[in-house]
Design a protein around this motif. Structure first.
Motif, PDB file in Angstrom:
ATOM      1  N   ARG A 275     -33.468  17.627  40.452  1.00  0.00           N
ATOM      2  CA  ARG A 275     -34.286  18.741  40.950  1.00  0.00           C
ATOM      3  C   ARG A 275     -34.081  20.035  40.146  1.00  0.00           C
ATOM      4  NH1 ARG A 275     -37.322  20.404  42.283  1.00  0.00           N
ATOM      5  NH2 ARG A 275     -37.269  21.593  44.207  1.00  0.00           N
ATOM      6  N   TRP A 278     -37.018  19.494  37.472  1.00  0.00           N
ATOM      7  CA  TRP A 278     -38.091  18.503  37.640  1.00  0.00           C
ATOM      8  C   TRP A 278     -38.426  18.454  39.121  1.00  0.00           C
ATOM      9  CZ3 TRP A 278     -37.875  14.059  40.693  1.00  0.00           C
ATOM     10  CH2 TRP A 278     -38.931  13.168  40.549  1.00  0.00           C
ATOM     11  N   SER A 279     -39.667  18.148  39.438  1.00  0.00           N
ATOM     12  CA  SER A 279     -40.010  18.092  40.859  1.00  0.00           C
ATOM     13  C   SER A 279     -40.940  16.935  41.164  1.00  0.00           C
ATOM     14  CB  SER A 279     -40.682  19.397  41.288  1.00  0.00           C
ATOM     15  OG  SER A 279     -41.815  19.612  40.474  1.00  0.00           O
ATOM     16  N   HIS A 280     -40.877  16.507  42.399  1.00  0.00           N
ATOM     17  CA  HIS A 280     -41.806  15.510  42.931  1.00  0.00           C
ATOM     18  C   HIS A 280     -42.291  16.097  44.247  1.00  0.00           C
ATOM     19  CE1 HIS A 280     -42.976  11.781  45.110  1.00  0.00           C
ATOM     20  NE2 HIS A 280     -43.442  11.474  43.916  1.00  0.00           N
ATOM     21  N   ASP A 283     -40.222  17.166  47.646  1.00  0.00           N
ATOM     22  CA  ASP A 283     -39.086  16.303  47.980  1.00  0.00           C
ATOM     23  C   ASP A 283     -37.783  16.890  47.459  1.00  0.00           C
ATOM     24  OD1 ASP A 283     -40.382  14.095  49.315  1.00  0.00           O
ATOM     25  OD2 ASP A 283     -41.338  13.722  47.387  1.00  0.00           O
ATOM     26  N   GLN A 290     -35.665   6.055  44.217  1.00  0.00           N
ATOM     27  CA  GLN A 290     -36.889   6.866  44.341  1.00  0.00           C
ATOM     28  C   GLN A 290     -37.063   7.737  43.106  1.00  0.00           C
ATOM     29  OE1 GLN A 290     -35.765   8.571  48.150  1.00  0.00           O
ATOM     30  NE2 GLN A 290     -37.721   7.914  49.002  1.00  0.00           N
ATOM     31  N   TRP A 294     -40.198   7.678  40.558  1.00  0.00           N
ATOM     32  CA  TRP A 294     -41.083   8.845  40.468  1.00  0.00           C
ATOM     33  C   TRP A 294     -41.029   9.561  39.121  1.00  0.00           C
ATOM     34  CZ3 TRP A 294     -38.878  11.275  45.599  1.00  0.00           C
ATOM     35  CH2 TRP A 294     -39.378  10.561  46.692  1.00  0.00           C
ATOM     36  N   ASP A 296     -41.262  11.306  35.725  1.00  0.00           N
ATOM     37  CA  ASP A 296     -42.178  11.361  34.583  1.00  0.00           C
ATOM     38  C   ASP A 296     -41.897  12.654  33.820  1.00  0.00           C
ATOM     39  OD1 ASP A 296     -43.094  13.353  36.191  1.00  0.00           O
ATOM     40  OD2 ASP A 296     -45.089  12.532  36.484  1.00  0.00           O
ATOM     41  N   HIS A 299     -43.778  16.416  35.043  1.00  0.00           N
ATOM     42  CA  HIS A 299     -43.353  17.348  36.081  1.00  0.00           C
ATOM     43  C   HIS A 299     -42.026  18.040  35.772  1.00  0.00           C
ATOM     44  CE1 HIS A 299     -46.494  15.066  38.104  1.00  0.00           C
ATOM     45  NE2 HIS A 299     -46.695  16.188  38.775  1.00  0.00           N
TER      46      HIS A 299
END
Ligand code: GLU
Length: 465
Positions: A275, A278-280, A283, A290, A294, A296, A299
């Motif tokens: 985090r 990078w973010s999803h 979340d 996970q 997720w 990539d 992001h």
């Protein structure tokens, strides 16, 4: 990239010149995750050519830190010092095609040139004195001087790449002078070794700190000179410390292995570091799987991320709470044995009972230790809770517990009986019992705690009132 889909190959290429910290290891996390997410290969390359500053202790922290975090390389570790012959071989190839040339300019002459340029408010750069050009007469070769080798950087045009984090970057070749790629003793320099390695290791994506952004145009020109296509680049913004300075050993950044020793969980670290740049969506808490599902490059954040110790502890607490009791027991057992405390098969249940009130494994181990070692009640809490008024109740409790079957339900029943017989409310009895048995008044439910304590120990501690 060519139109044929190449399988992803990434690398982490640390220099073992100091203990790697969280900012450094984040530069390993993303290439590792990208390779895993794409079914590719992750490579570890130790860039140890700075002989004065490189050391084995730093290599050990890299290897231990990565193993702890479960970021194991599929290939490597490769050590640049063991690849010197290969670099020299490629250097000879470049020389054979006339793309490098010897430069005999002395250090003094280079310094004078630099001063002159600075005085004229120009960017210091090598002036090409020894660069061969058609029709140009080079100065006479001085005797007894061993030359450096310089790379013939293109004079015109631009070097450009689409950085996966920073977007399109274009640098005019006029900004770049002819880089020294071999020292007078023939040893190749940093940027050249990196390119040879990235070619030989068939790296498709270079994901690294943005302190290398200035090296990239030079490296791309070397790729071109060797007739190779450059990889995709993603330059990660810096990680700042809590004071907003660049995270570094000098301003207190800890070696990554210290977090292991302080009781952080590997998956929590992966989560936290992920985090940090990078973010999803929104979340915040996610598992390793996970994250890999997720991850990539699209992001990755563009601005510097700031380390936040309280947030890291919070993330750790969430993972700790969600961890399996048996797994926690394994970790805590390790910590206890370092403290010379032996445990037994009660350990998973004890971990399960306390895990939601701990933010590190060390804090959990502190609680667990109370079940296996001695306890010294906190003095102020003892004065406050273990009053003369409550002593008859404690005596009755000891009497009833000593003949009680040692399980949670039976213990709960005994506590209830004592409360009823003496007309007390639960906290009036529970608080002094907790202080005497656990050393503090803040514990999970009393019957559960007592059931996990050895009967004999409980009775002895209660008699200490
Ligand atoms: N060895 C460099 C460093 O530790 C990284 C070089 C690279 O990733 O290309 O900063």
């Amino acid at each position: 990239m060519s139109s044929i889909q190449k399988s992803v190959r990434t690398r982490f290429a640390p220099s073992p010149t100091g203990f790697i910290h969280l900012g450094n290891i984040r530069s390993a996390l993303y290439p590792w995750a990208f390779a895993k997410a794409q079914g590719g290969i992750f490579i570890l390359r130790i860039e140890d050519t700075d002989l004065e500053r490189s050391n084995q202790a730093s290599v050990d922290v890299i290897l231990e830190g990565m193993a702890w975090l479960g970021m194991n390389p599929d290939e490597g570790p490769f050590y640049q010092m063991q690849r010197m012959d290969r670099y020299k071989q490629v250097l000879a190839e470049l020389q054979a095609t006339g793309q490098v040339y010897p430069c005999y300019m002395s250090i003094e002459a280079l310094d004078a040139l630099r001063e002159q340029q600075m005085a004229a408010k120009e960017k210091p750069r090598y002036d090409g004195t020894w660069r061969p050009e058609p029709g140009k007469t080079l100065p006479p070769v001085p005797e007894g001087v061993r030359p450096v080798l310089r790379f013939k950087n293109p004079i015109d045009g631009v070097v450009a790449w689409d950085d996966k984090v920073k977007g399109r970057i274009e640098i005019s070749n006029q900004e770049l002078d002819d880089l020294v790629i071999a020292r007078p003793d023939g040893t190749p320099t940093y940027n050249f070794c990196v390119v040879v390695d990235d070619i030989d290791m068939a790296i498709t994506h270079v994901i690294r700190g943005d302190d290398h952004v200035n090296n990239t145009p030079r490296q791309i020109n070397i790729f071109k000179a060797l007739g190779k296509e450059e990889p995709v680049y993603a330059h990660l913004p810096t990680v700042l410390n809590e004071q907003g300075e660049k995270l570094s050993k000098r301003n207190g950044a800890k070696p990554v292995t210290q977090y292991r020793d302080e009781g952080y969980l590997p998956d929590a670290m992966v989560n936290y570091l992920a985090r940090l740049g990078w973010s999803h969506g929104d979340d915040e808490i996610f598992s390793r799987q996970q994250f890999l599902d997720w991850f990539d490059l699209d992001h990755l954040g563009r601005s510097a991320a700031q380390f936040d110790d309280a947030k890291l502890r919070w993330v750790n607490a969430q993972h700790l709470k969600a961890s399996d009791d048996e797994q926690l027991a394994l970790w805590v057992k390790g910590i206890l044995s370092q403290r010379g405390i032996a445990s037994d098969d009660r350990l998973p249940a004890i971990c399960g009972l306390f895990k939601d009130r701990c933010d590190t494994l060390c804090v959990l181990a502190d609680w667990v230790a109370v079940f296996y070692g001695d306890v010294v009640p906190k003095a102020d809490e003892k004065v406050q809770h273990v009053t003369d008024a409550v002593k008859p109740a404690l005596a009755l409790l000891v009497e009833k517990l000593s003949i009680c079957v040692w399980d949670k339900a039976s213990i709960a029943l005994v506590i209830k009986e004592v409360l009823t017989e003496l007309g007390l409310k639960m906290p009036q009895l529970a608080m002094p019992v907790r202080v005497l048995v656990m050393g503090t008044a803040q514990t999970p439910s009393l019957d559960a705690v007592l059931a996990l304590c050895e009967k004999q120990k409980v009775l002895e501690r209660l008699k200490n009132a």
